[in-house]
Design an enzyme around this catalytic site. Structure first.
Site, PDB file in Angstrom:
ATOM      1  N   ALA A  61     -12.485 -49.557 -15.151  1.00 29.75           N
ATOM      2  CA  ALA A  61     -12.883 -50.546 -14.510  1.00 29.75           C
ATOM      3  C   ALA A  61     -12.202 -50.683 -13.072  1.00 29.75           C
ATOM      4  O   ALA A  61     -11.027 -50.328 -12.820  1.00 29.75           O
ATOM      5  CB  ALA A  61     -12.640 -51.814 -15.276  1.00 29.75           C
ATOM      6  N   GLY A 100     -11.830 -47.936 -18.853  1.00 27.79           N
ATOM      7  CA  GLY A 100     -12.967 -48.107 -19.298  1.00 27.79           C
ATOM      8  C   GLY A 100     -13.775 -46.667 -18.825  1.00 27.79           C
ATOM      9  O   GLY A 100     -14.832 -46.379 -19.512  1.00 27.79           O
ATOM     10  N   GLU A 103     -13.485 -45.195 -22.246  1.00 29.50           N
ATOM     11  CA  GLU A 103     -14.209 -46.041 -23.137  1.00 29.50           C
ATOM     12  C   GLU A 103     -15.872 -45.616 -23.008  1.00 29.50           C
ATOM     13  O   GLU A 103     -16.613 -45.496 -23.982  1.00 29.50           O
ATOM     14  CB  GLU A 103     -14.179 -47.513 -22.970  1.00 29.50           C
ATOM     15  CG  GLU A 103     -12.858 -47.988 -23.437  1.00 29.50           C
ATOM     16  CD  GLU A 103     -12.588 -49.404 -23.078  1.00 29.50           C
ATOM     17  OE1 GLU A 103     -12.505 -49.816 -21.939  1.00 29.50           O
ATOM     18  OE2 GLU A 103     -12.431 -50.274 -23.972  1.00 29.50           O
ATOM     19  N   GLU A 123      -4.942 -50.211 -20.143  1.00 34.44           N
ATOM     20  CA  GLU A 123      -5.062 -51.529 -19.865  1.00 34.44           C
ATOM     21  C   GLU A 123      -4.105 -52.483 -20.159  1.00 34.44           C
ATOM     22  O   GLU A 123      -3.865 -53.428 -19.403  1.00 34.44           O
ATOM     23  CB  GLU A 123      -6.385 -52.023 -20.688  1.00 34.44           C
ATOM     24  CG  GLU A 123      -7.794 -51.522 -20.166  1.00 34.44           C
ATOM     25  CD  GLU A 123      -8.333 -50.168 -20.827  1.00 34.44           C
ATOM     26  OE1 GLU A 123      -7.463 -49.647 -21.192  1.00 34.44           O
ATOM     27  OE2 GLU A 123      -9.429 -49.975 -20.646  1.00 34.44           O
TER      28      GLU A 123
HETATM   29  C1  LIG Z   1     -14.013 -54.720 -19.982  1.00 36.34           C
HETATM   30  C2  LIG Z   1     -12.796 -54.070 -19.519  1.00 36.34           C
HETATM   31  C3  LIG Z   1     -12.925 -52.618 -19.454  1.00 36.34           C
HETATM   32  C4  LIG Z   1     -11.855 -52.037 -18.924  1.00 36.34           C
HETATM   33  C5  LIG Z   1     -10.690 -52.421 -18.359  1.00 36.34           C
HETATM   34  C6  LIG Z   1     -10.275 -51.195 -17.251  1.00 36.34           C
HETATM   35  O1  LIG Z   1     -10.761 -50.039 -17.363  1.00 36.34           O
HETATM   36  S1  LIG Z   1      -8.924 -51.603 -16.484  1.00 36.34           S
HETATM   37  C7  LIG Z   1      -8.495 -50.152 -15.440  1.00 36.34           C
HETATM   38  C8  LIG Z   1      -7.829 -49.126 -16.295  1.00 36.34           C
HETATM   39  N1  LIG Z   1      -7.393 -48.198 -15.598  1.00 36.34           N
HETATM   40  C9  LIG Z   1      -6.191 -47.723 -14.947  1.00 36.34           C
HETATM   41  O2  LIG Z   1      -5.339 -48.706 -15.196  1.00 36.34           O
HETATM   42  C10 LIG Z   1      -5.878 -46.596 -14.209  1.00 36.34           C
HETATM   43  C11 LIG Z   1      -5.101 -47.116 -12.803  1.00 36.34           C
HETATM   44  N2  LIG Z   1      -4.934 -46.162 -11.958  1.00 36.34           N
HETATM   45  C12 LIG Z   1      -4.084 -45.340 -12.205  1.00 36.34           C
HETATM   46  O3  LIG Z   1      -3.369 -45.320 -13.111  1.00 36.34           O
HETATM   47  C13 LIG Z   1      -3.791 -44.331 -11.019  1.00 36.34           C
HETATM   48  O4  LIG Z   1      -4.336 -44.920  -9.709  1.00 36.34           O
HETATM   49  C14 LIG Z   1      -4.626 -43.037 -11.343  1.00 36.34           C
HETATM   50  C15 LIG Z   1      -5.944 -43.201 -11.628  1.00 36.34           C
HETATM   51  C16 LIG Z   1      -3.872 -42.424 -12.438  1.00 36.34           C
HETATM   52  C17 LIG Z   1      -4.305 -41.952  -9.945  1.00 36.34           C
HETATM   53  O5  LIG Z   1      -3.090 -41.909  -9.352  1.00 36.34           O
HETATM   54  P1  LIG Z   1      -2.683 -41.325  -8.224  1.00 36.34           P
HETATM   55  O6  LIG Z   1      -1.319 -41.334  -7.930  1.00 36.34           O
HETATM   56  O7  LIG Z   1      -3.351 -40.085  -7.867  1.00 36.34           O
HETATM   57  O8  LIG Z   1      -3.441 -42.423  -7.141  1.00 36.34           O
HETATM   58  P2  LIG Z   1      -3.149 -43.838  -6.478  1.00 36.34           P
HETATM   59  O9  LIG Z   1      -2.481 -44.499  -7.801  1.00 36.34           O
HETATM   60  O10 LIG Z   1      -2.407 -43.919  -5.457  1.00 36.34           O
HETATM   61  O11 LIG Z   1      -4.595 -44.392  -6.553  1.00 36.34           O
HETATM   62  C18 LIG Z   1      -5.374 -44.127  -5.523  1.00 36.34           C
HETATM   63  C19 LIG Z   1      -6.232 -45.297  -5.023  1.00 36.34           C
HETATM   64  O12 LIG Z   1      -6.956 -45.582  -6.147  1.00 36.34           O
HETATM   65  C20 LIG Z   1      -6.930 -46.966  -6.379  1.00 36.34           C
HETATM   66  N3  LIG Z   1      -7.300 -47.239  -7.740  1.00 36.34           N
HETATM   67  C21 LIG Z   1      -6.885 -46.495  -8.801  1.00 36.34           C
HETATM   68  N4  LIG Z   1      -7.426 -46.861  -9.986  1.00 36.34           N
HETATM   69  C22 LIG Z   1      -8.137 -47.844  -9.756  1.00 36.34           C
HETATM   70  C23 LIG Z   1      -9.036 -48.785 -10.603  1.00 36.34           C
HETATM   71  N5  LIG Z   1      -9.230 -48.393 -11.686  1.00 36.34           N
HETATM   72  N6  LIG Z   1      -9.790 -49.720  -9.795  1.00 36.34           N
HETATM   73  C24 LIG Z   1      -9.619 -49.830  -8.452  1.00 36.34           C
HETATM   74  N7  LIG Z   1      -8.701 -49.114  -7.656  1.00 36.34           N
HETATM   75  C25 LIG Z   1      -8.175 -47.997  -8.314  1.00 36.34           C
HETATM   76  C26 LIG Z   1      -5.535 -47.232  -6.141  1.00 36.34           C
HETATM   77  O13 LIG Z   1      -5.397 -48.560  -5.873  1.00 36.34           O
HETATM   78  C27 LIG Z   1      -5.219 -46.517  -4.709  1.00 36.34           C
HETATM   79  O14 LIG Z   1      -5.896 -47.058  -3.743  1.00 36.34           O
HETATM   80  P3  LIG Z   1      -5.180 -47.348  -2.490  1.00 36.34           P
HETATM   81  O15 LIG Z   1      -5.996 -48.238  -1.758  1.00 36.34           O
HETATM   82  O16 LIG Z   1      -5.252 -45.903  -1.960  1.00 36.34           O
HETATM   83  O17 LIG Z   1      -3.881 -47.855  -2.603  1.00 36.34           O
END
Ligand SMILES: CC/C=C\CC(=O)SCCNC(=O)CCNC(=O)[C@H](O)C(C)(C)COP(=O)(O)OP(=O)(O)OC[C@H]1O[C@@H](n2cnc3c(N)ncnc32)[C@H](O)[C@@H]1OP(=O)(O)O
Length: 719
Positions: A61, A100, A103, A123
């Site tokens: 998400a 998500g 999922e 999450e």
């Molecule tokens: C009904 C509810 C259902 C579902 C709930 C969910 O899905 S909650 C979200 C679950 N997902 C996560 O927790 C993943 C979070 N992200 C990460 O762990 C890392 O970002 C990832 C994907 C492993 C990538 O890591 P990496 O080191 O390659 O990059 P970085 O972390 O710097 O991320 C790059 C930019 O992307 C943004 N970002 C990452 N994930 C999300 C996200 N899920 N939503 C929005 N934005 C996301 C992150 O903030 C970075 O942005 P920046 O502006 O460059 O700082």
């Protein structure tokens, strides 16, 4: 957005498009709904493949949407529609399938993953649970114990583990989308009933009650007050005990309480704060995006005590060639053995070969002549460090970045001992240095942008969360710790016990209260520093009253314990007693209680009743107040820096965001009012006097923490 195309004649290919991680924003969800409908309605299409743009399936998400008015289609019905489809839908998982994203993949009938992909339901780390059916589908697919492990820990797994658990159906080392298309063609037309995970019964587990009781107990213990891990267990329990639709209702109900909770806000703040600290800047205008780091291939470590050994291990594990220097031959041999052991154990844990040949050892400081960067990690003594820096300046090649691992000494003073002060920065590691994630990178007024960028990049390479901070006594973490410790001592003088103070802090969520922590790290550490600062001295030695030093209230309690040889765990006695020297289980010590009574009587102090709330306010608000001073002094660029330092280096409970986030949650007005109250009661304690930035933020309407940087800039420009 999602793009639709037709490949291999009869496969509908849906591509999620939302860089960098194809998060499921409203536009992406709408795109999926539209393209799935199109594929299912196209008589030429026999099967569907869903993939993500740029080799990344989906990061879940869109976290940026949380806390806003979310619009667009909901995930749950969208995933149900995919699962209910009468044509096979295959997820082509490259890069990541998280939250998500996974999922969504679990709603598909088949999953093909690239061998380098990582999957997970993280999450819980954001204060949530997988509420798009993840808590109901995953246990049905892989069984309750494995699902509990993944969901309550938020752990990422490799494609190999996913295959072994049964999360994916195929792993490929080559073109994932091509493999998924081939797979889709091979299953087109086959019955799909057995592929809809929501229809599976949850695999039977013997003695379900005992299993959940045991897991809940463990989770409660490790959660330290966090509510999401507990809700995760409850949701999986619903999967194991209820029909699918009722389980989904329970998942929704549990998510509703988490979604708007302060803990979820704190954890999501922490997620973005961790990324914000990487975009560092300094008051002189150096910035992460304009300062080019120097390449570092060879690094050297001077001094192979506990810290030096850990740093050498972390550098070698990051793939650098390391020159490890210790002038005493015997200590050098001991260190070599210790470093090799640490490398071997680390490699065994990670299933790789130990990087033993990455480290060379020498007792001669001249061996570092070719190093690109040197980290001095000798004993915390300014005279000794000064000598080492003069030597380094003489032997190193031009351009070598010189770093000092110090927990608070003046980096600028050390820089002034060298020919190139602009190449000197502090790298404050935390023990054990190869394990702890935090690194404070300390710049002085002369440190060049390139030197700061080099240390920050090296920290990243070593897997650290690096925070750039200005040069001041104790930098950020230890500077804020001082008033916190001071309040804990004062509370003992006023009637509290170590047990009460520790209980308040542990119930707040710290892994250990301040006195247990002091016993663990050794009371003699602080004693040495206080002696060097002219604070700790035998009673009456300077003719000053025992509880006044340098014109301010002072508690000599820690010094008095040290004079008795009570150094904590290592001597079996400290603020608590232990069964033996080196013992780890603290128990209440009657000697300490009668010592405190005697101390109070000697100084005419009358013990009063102190409650847990006062302990929290005195210790935490004094620490937070210092955080505001640090912001005011421009030692950090924003509150996120402080919060990340405290969460990653000082055990601040992550679900409380960090001290500055916590202050904004409590309300700045309330923090100010309570500090004023405590300062009135203790006018001789300057750390309780609210700092002017806190007052100014309150007068500007107590803006939320994400607006402080902007407000700070405005306030500073008005000065
Ligand atoms: C009904 C509810 C259902 C579902 C709930 C969910 O899905 S909650 C979200 C679950 N997902 C996560 O927790 C993943 C979070 N992200 C990460 O762990 C890392 O970002 C990832 C994907 C492993 C990538 O890591 P990496 O080191 O390659 O990059 P970085 O972390 O710097 O991320 C790059 C930019 O992307 C943004 N970002 C990452 N994930 C999300 C996200 N899920 N939503 C929005 N934005 C996301 C992150 O903030 C970075 O942005 P920046 O502006 O460059 O700082």
């Amino acid at each position: 957005m999602a793009q639709y195309s037709r490949v291999s004649g009869s496969v509908g290919l849906i591509t999620l498009q939302n860089p960098p991680v194809n998060a499921l924003s409203a536009a992406v969800r709408q795109g999926i709904v539209d393209t799935v409908k199109r594929a299912l309605g196209d008589p030429e299409v026999k099967a569907v493949v869903i993939r993500g743009q740029n080799g990344v399936f989906c990061g879940g998400a869109d976290i940026k949407e949380f806390g806003t008015n979310m619009s667009g289609p909901h995930l749950v019905p969208m995933i149900h529609a995919i699962e209910a489809a009468n044509k096979p839908v295959v997820a082509a998982i490259e890069g990541i399938a998280l939250g998500g994203g996974l999922e969504l993949a679990l709603g598909c009938h088949y999953r093909v993953a690239h061998s380098k992909a990582r999957l997970g339901l993280p999450e819980v780390t954001l204060g949530l649970l997988p509420a798009a059916g993840g808590t109901q589908r995953l246990p049905r697919l892989i069984g309750v114990p494995a699902a509990l492990d993944l969901i309550t820990k938020g752990r990422h797994i490799t494609a190999a583990e996913a295959l072994q658990l049964g999360v994916v159906d195929q792993v490929t080392g080559h073109g994932t989308v091509d493999a998924a298309v081939k797979f889709a063609l091979s299953v087109a037309g086959k019955p799909l009933d057995a592929r809809r995970i929501s229809t599976y019964p949850c695999p039977r587990t013997s003695d379900l009650d005992a299993l959940f009781e045991g897991v809940m107990q463990k989770v409660r213990q490790s959660a330290r007050g966090a509510i999401a891990p507990i809700a995760c267990v409850q949701a999986v329990r619903a999967a194991a005990t209820l029909p699918y639709l009722q389980g989904m209702e329970r998942e929704k109900e549990l998510m509703a309480t988490l979604f708007t909770s302060g803990q979820a806000r704190a954890l999501q703040y922490s997620f973005f704060a961790q990324r914000a600290v990487g975009r560092w800047s300094t008051p002189s205008g150096a910035r992460w995006d304009t300062s080019k780091p120097r390449p570092v291939h060879i690094a050297a470590v001077i001094g192979l005590g506990t810290m030096g050994r850990g740093i050498a291990v972390a550098l070698a594990q990051a793939g650098l060639s390391v020159i490890a220097v210790e002038t005493q031959e015997k200590q050098l041999m001991e260190a070599k053995q210790a470093v090799s052991g640490m490398l071997e154990r680390g490699a065994k844990r990670r299933g790789v070969a130990p990087a033993l040949d990455k480290v060379s050892y020498s007792h001669d400081i001249k061996a570092v002549a070719d190093a690109d960067l040197v980290i001095e990690a000798v004993f915390e003594d300014m005279a000794l460090k000064r000598t080492v820096f003069r030597q380094l300046s003489a032997v190193c090649k031009p351009g070598t970045v010189l770093c000092t691992n110090t927990s608070g000494l003046d980096v600028e003073h050390l820089a002034s001992q060298t020919r190139n002060p602009q190449l000197v920065v502090g790298m404050h590691f935390f023990a054990p240095a190869h394990v702890m994630k935090l690194l404070e990178v300390v710049y002085g007024p002369q440190s060049s942008p390139q030197a700061v960028a080099t240390a920050m990049q090296l920290g990243k390479k070593m897997g650290k969360v690096s925070v750039a901070v200005g040069n001041c006594r104790g930098f950020v973490g230890n500077r804020m710790l001082k008033p916190y410790l001071e309040q804990a001592f004062f509370l003992l003088e006023e009637g509290a016990t170590p047990e009460l103070v520790d209980r308040a802090l542990e119930e707040f969520g710290f892994p250990m209260g301040v006195f247990k922590m002091s016993d663990l790290s050794g009371l003699d550490v602080g004693w040495r520093v206080r002696k060097a600062d002219g604070l700790a001295e035998p009673v009456g030695a300077s003719g000053q009253p025992a509880r006044i030093r340098q014109g301010q209230r002072y508690s000599p309690l820690g010094d008095l314990l040290c004079e008795q040889g009570r150094f904590g765990q290592k001597t079996g006695r400290g603020w608590y007693q232990y069964d033996k020297s080196g013992g780890q289980v603290a128990s209440s010590d009657p000697w300490l209680h009668s010592f405190l009574e005697g101390y109070r009587a000697m100084h005419g102090l009358v013990a009063r009743r102190i409650d847990l709330q006062e302990v929290l306010e005195r210790c935490l608000y004094a620490l937070i107040n210092e955080g505001f001073r640090i912001l005011e002094d421009g030692i950090v660029a924003g509150p996120e820096d402080i919060d990340i330092i405290y969460v990653f280096g000082y055990g601040w409970p992550r679900h409380r965001g960090g001290p500055m986030f916590y202050a904004s949650m409590v309300g700045l007005e309330r923090v100010l009012e309570r500090l004023e109250h405590h300062h009135k009661a203790h006018p001789d304690v300057p750390h309780l006097q609210p700092c002017s930035l806190l007052r100014r933020l309150v007068s500007s309407g107590s803006p939320p923490v994400h607006r402080w940087r902007e407000v700070l800039k405005k306030l500073n420009s008005q000065l």
